[in-house]
Enzyme design. Sequence first.
Site, PDB file in Angstrom:
ATOM      1  N   SER A  15       0.842  -1.891  -0.122  1.00  0.00           N
ATOM      2  CA  SER A  15       0.189   0.156   0.069  1.00  0.00           C
ATOM      3  C   SER A  15       1.121   1.377  -0.176  1.00  0.00           C
ATOM      4  O   SER A  15       0.347   2.369  -0.226  1.00  0.00           O
ATOM      5  CB  SER A  15      -1.255   0.490   1.247  1.00  0.00           C
ATOM      6  OG  SER A  15      -0.262  -0.109   2.282  1.00  0.00           O
TER       7      SER A  15
ATOM      8  N   HIS B 206       1.335   3.980   6.988  1.00  0.00           N
ATOM      9  CA  HIS B 206       0.620   4.616   6.325  1.00  0.00           C
ATOM     10  C   HIS B 206       0.915   6.070   6.236  1.00  0.00           C
ATOM     11  O   HIS B 206       1.584   6.206   7.330  1.00  0.00           O
ATOM     12  CB  HIS B 206      -1.072   5.125   5.920  1.00  0.00           C
ATOM     13  CG  HIS B 206      -1.067   3.226   5.741  1.00  0.00           C
ATOM     14  ND1 HIS B 206      -2.782   2.961   5.422  1.00  0.00           N
ATOM     15  CD2 HIS B 206      -0.483   2.621   4.595  1.00  0.00           C
ATOM     16  CE1 HIS B 206      -3.259   2.086   4.832  1.00  0.00           C
ATOM     17  NE2 HIS B 206      -1.925   1.325   4.274  1.00  0.00           N
TER      18      HIS B 206
ATOM     19  N   ASP C 237      -7.472   5.684   5.157  1.00  0.00           N
ATOM     20  CA  ASP C 237      -8.019   4.284   5.988  1.00  0.00           C
ATOM     21  C   ASP C 237      -9.203   4.200   6.113  1.00  0.00           C
ATOM     22  O   ASP C 237      -9.172   3.720   7.960  1.00  0.00           O
ATOM     23  CB  ASP C 237      -6.542   4.274   6.503  1.00  0.00           C
ATOM     24  CG  ASP C 237      -5.275   4.031   5.635  1.00  0.00           C
ATOM     25  OD1 ASP C 237      -4.016   4.299   6.525  1.00  0.00           O
ATOM     26  OD2 ASP C 237      -5.582   3.462   5.366  1.00  0.00           O
TER      27      ASP C 237
END
Lengths: 180, 167
Positions: free
Chosen positions: A57, A96, A123
């Site tokens: 990701s 992230h 998210d």
Amino acid sequence: MGFIGETVDSIKSIKIRQLLTQAITLGMIVTSALIIWKALICVTGSESPVVVVLSESMEPGFQRGDILFLRMTKEPIRAGEIVVFSVDGREIPIVHRAIKVHERGDTKEVDVLTKGDNNDIDDIGLYAEGQLWLHRHHIMGRAVGFLPYVGWVTIIMTEKPIIKYILIGALGLLVITSKD
Amino acid sequence: MHSFGYRANALLTFAVTILAFICAIASFSDNFSNQTPSAQIQILNINWFQKQPHGNDEVSLTLNVTADLQSLFTWNTKQVFAFVAAEYETSKNALNQVSLWDAIIPEKEHAKFWIQISNKYRFIDQGHNLRGKDFNLTLHWHVMPKTGKMFADKIVMSGYRLPNAYR
């Protein structure tokens, strides 16, 4: 009979002493590794000072198998920082980037929204049910440094535990059979 | 002391140590690069400005972003992650940073650009404080290296203001 008894005794004693020395040496190696790990936790302020990137990701920046060095300081979380956080109910931490930050004026608490660079959506879907923001206590650290490919060892050992056992077995065998 | 096992072990340890050392030096060399990035952002249009059913203000903007980030690239750079954030303060929040647009720049050649976009991510406030709000548009960049330390910086551009009434 006396000589044989003496020889047997001396052989037995050598074996025990050698065995004890090797056991202690092994123990020292394991303990010093643990000391280094705990010291890293203290120095970086993060519960897991080094993490392995497990998903795609954050590509192309971070690929599967890279390792990230984390640090957690008292400084406030700001947009753009790459944070590692865990969500209640999921054991694997996620790496992230923070894209939205709202910091309260009075309490200095922050609401953070994150998104993986390679994902199309933020998210919110990954957070716990009803949770719209991350808070400081969810965040384990900020990524400050990076090494490529080194984490593959961990991924292979987690996904194919057989290799872990083979490796430990081989190491054990090496320690036992080494005479000096 | 001269068995294959010992020699392989010594060789491997030495190789790993040298590799770690090289990575550290590569990362350290990034400190010596001379960085002179520049950027300009222009708001072309406020597309709409509403209070959403959940009570929070939301704005949609079209921006013109011009930037030259070529000097950020060193031999140890893998990519530069650039993003534009609207930053403002409200009575409840000391700081709000909302990312409006981001891009991954993989190579030096792509680092000098001119782009016209509407905001990629929704500009939503916590509350309804945006009418007549002064805000900054900040271009942030995060340099992701091939190995080692990541570093980040920004250019703050101030003087932007949202309209006094919804439209």
